[in-house]
Scaffold this active site. Structure first.
Site, mmCIF file in Angstrom:
data_model
loop_
_atom_site.group_PDB
_atom_site.id
_atom_site.type_symbol
_atom_site.label_atom_id
_atom_site.label_comp_id
_atom_site.label_asym_id
_atom_site.label_seq_id
_atom_site.Cartn_x
_atom_site.Cartn_y
_atom_site.Cartn_z
ATOM 1 N NE ARG A 69 -7.928 7.002 -7.363
ATOM 2 C CZ ARG A 69 -9.217 6.655 -7.458
ATOM 3 N NH1 ARG A 69 -9.617 5.441 -7.111
ATOM 4 N NH2 ARG A 69 -10.113 7.515 -7.916
ATOM 5 C CE1 TYR A 123 8.967 -8.745 7.119
ATOM 6 C CE2 TYR A 123 6.902 -8.031 6.131
ATOM 7 C CZ TYR A 123 8.218 -7.784 6.468
ATOM 8 O OH TYR A 123 8.783 -6.576 6.149
ATOM 9 C CG ASP A 195 3.485 -14.070 1.688
ATOM 10 O OD1 ASP A 195 4.202 -14.462 0.746
ATOM 11 O OD2 ASP A 195 3.615 -12.960 2.227
ATOM 12 C CE LYS A 220 11.008 -9.138 0.340
ATOM 13 N NZ LYS A 220 9.764 -8.345 0.346
#
Length: 407
Positions: A69, A123, A195, A220
């Site tokens: 983690r 977005y 972004d 993406k």
């Protein structure tokens, strides 16, 4: 073989060879591709070394690992590579693009009583997160038109703590003036976050334009093959980088070794893919402009685009990205569904940036959580179609769009 010196490498060379720097040479041989470290726990020769590993590094500065983690070798290699690709001090990898956005906003300083000034064309899921997560915490969220020439005056008037934008907006492909926004944010002492998913470092590197934090949904274009989900944040400052790693650990938002491996594989061909994405998208945009079933086309590479001159100045390699949107003359959901259902090559998909051409209907997908009134204010109509142009032969893409539009 000597350890490579990447200081003079161009971006496409760095993305191919950059991961080699994280592998130590030994007599038994070193693989050209980093192994996938599918382990939750890492063993050490003694308790003293484990103690160092829990802090992330040995006294020599070499990265050390203790628990999955906290960090893993594959994610750390990806972070190192992207830090260099984006000319930052380092990066933090996350399990998704939304996790990366969440952590970047927290690292930027959003807390009860603070103010976020964000682009109104974000977005849809990002806007939903701002409204459902950050606003109930007592954070003031102000959405404004960052494409207005007076954007610096807006920032000066609002005096925000954090400024958040997208380089190219989703789905209307508006282009941000990165230099103007970062300078105005710096003038009021705000942390600037962008972004850059749609542009990638192939087209622009926002830290070179003054931004503090740069976000990618690696799902993406960076991964590029539709087989991995992830996000990454690159920082211009060590203080922000430390916070990003803390949030990745505390929120359990780490990126897995296998996903890291897939994303690094994708990065090796990013430059080649982006060349094809950009070239194909421009040809498709010109085709759609002439089609009888299309009302208008939005693509920064078209001279009709409101920010065409800005995009030409801002983006490298004479490219404008692989994403465009267009309006059907028949402004109805039924017409949009009819077009999508008749596609044979282009995929009806809610993602983008893959090798495939992918069509999305924003009112149903990326902005479905917003009220129709809010979508209309943003300019997202019932006839809006988003197209992520892939790297297939462009004639095949155009032929498929043509037959679906005329069906």
């Amino acid at each position: 073989m000597k350890k490579p010196d990447s200081s003079s490498w161009k971006l496409d060379t760095l993305l191919i060879h950059g991961t080699r720097q994280n592998q130590a040479m030994n007599a038994a041989g070193v693989p050209t591709v980093q192994p996938i470290y599918a382990s939750t726990t890492y063993l050490h020769p003694n308790a003293e070394t484990l103690d160092y590993a829990l802090d992330g590094a040995l006294p020599s500065g070499e990265p050390a690992y203790a628990y999955g983690r906290q960090r893993n070798p594959n994610a750390c290699t990806l972070e190192s590579l992207m830090g260099k690709a984006e000319v930052g001090v380092g990066a933090a990898a996350f399990g998704s693009g939304m996790a990366a956005i969440h952590a970047a906003l927290l690292a930027g300083g959003l807390a009860p009583g603070s103010k976020l000034l964000a682009a109104q064309d974000l977005y849809g899921t990002t806007i939903t997160m701002l409204r459902k997560f950050f606003m109930p915490m007592g954070i003031e969220v102000v959405l404004c038109d960052f494409y207005n020439p007076a954007v610096a005056d807006f920032i000066q008037a609002e005096q925000p703590d954090v400024v958040y934008v997208e380089t190219i907006s989703n789905p209307l492909v508006k282009v941000i003036d990165l230099d103007a926004v970062s300078a105005a944010a710096r003038a009021v002492g705000a942390v600037s976050i962008v972004d850059i998913t749609f542009a990638t470092p192939y087209l622009v590197r926002p830290i070179e334009h003054g931004f503090d934090l740069v976000i990618h949904s690696t799902t993406k274009y960076l991964g590029g093959h539709g087989d991995s989900t992830g996000g990454i944040v690159i920082s211009a400052k060590n203080s922000l980088l430390d916070l990003l790693h803390t949030y990745a650990n505390m929120l359990g938002a780490m990126l897995s070794p296998f996903e890291s491996h897939l994303i690094m594989r994708g990065l090796k061909t990013l430059a080649l893919r982006m060349q094809r994405h950009c070239a194909n998208a421009l040809q498709v945009a010109h085709f759609l402009q002439q089609h009888a079933a299309v009302e208008c086309v939005r693509y920064p590479g078209l001279s009709s685009h409101p920010q065409h001159e800005l995009a030409t100045r801002l983006l490298a390699h004479e490219g404008y990205g692989g994403l465009l949107s267009f309006e059907l003359k028949n402004q109805s959901r039924a017409a949009a569904f009819h077009f999508i259902n008749n596609l044979q090559l282009c995929l009806p998909a809610t993602t983008l940036g893959d090798v495939y051409s992918e069509v999305s209907y924003p009112p149903m997908s990326s902005h479905r959580d917003l009220a129709e009134e809010d979508r209309q204010k943003m300019g997202i109509t019932e006839g809006c179609i988003r197209l992520s142009v892939g790297i297939e032969d462009v004639e095949d893409i155009i032929n498929d769009l043509d037959q679906a539009l005329t069906a």
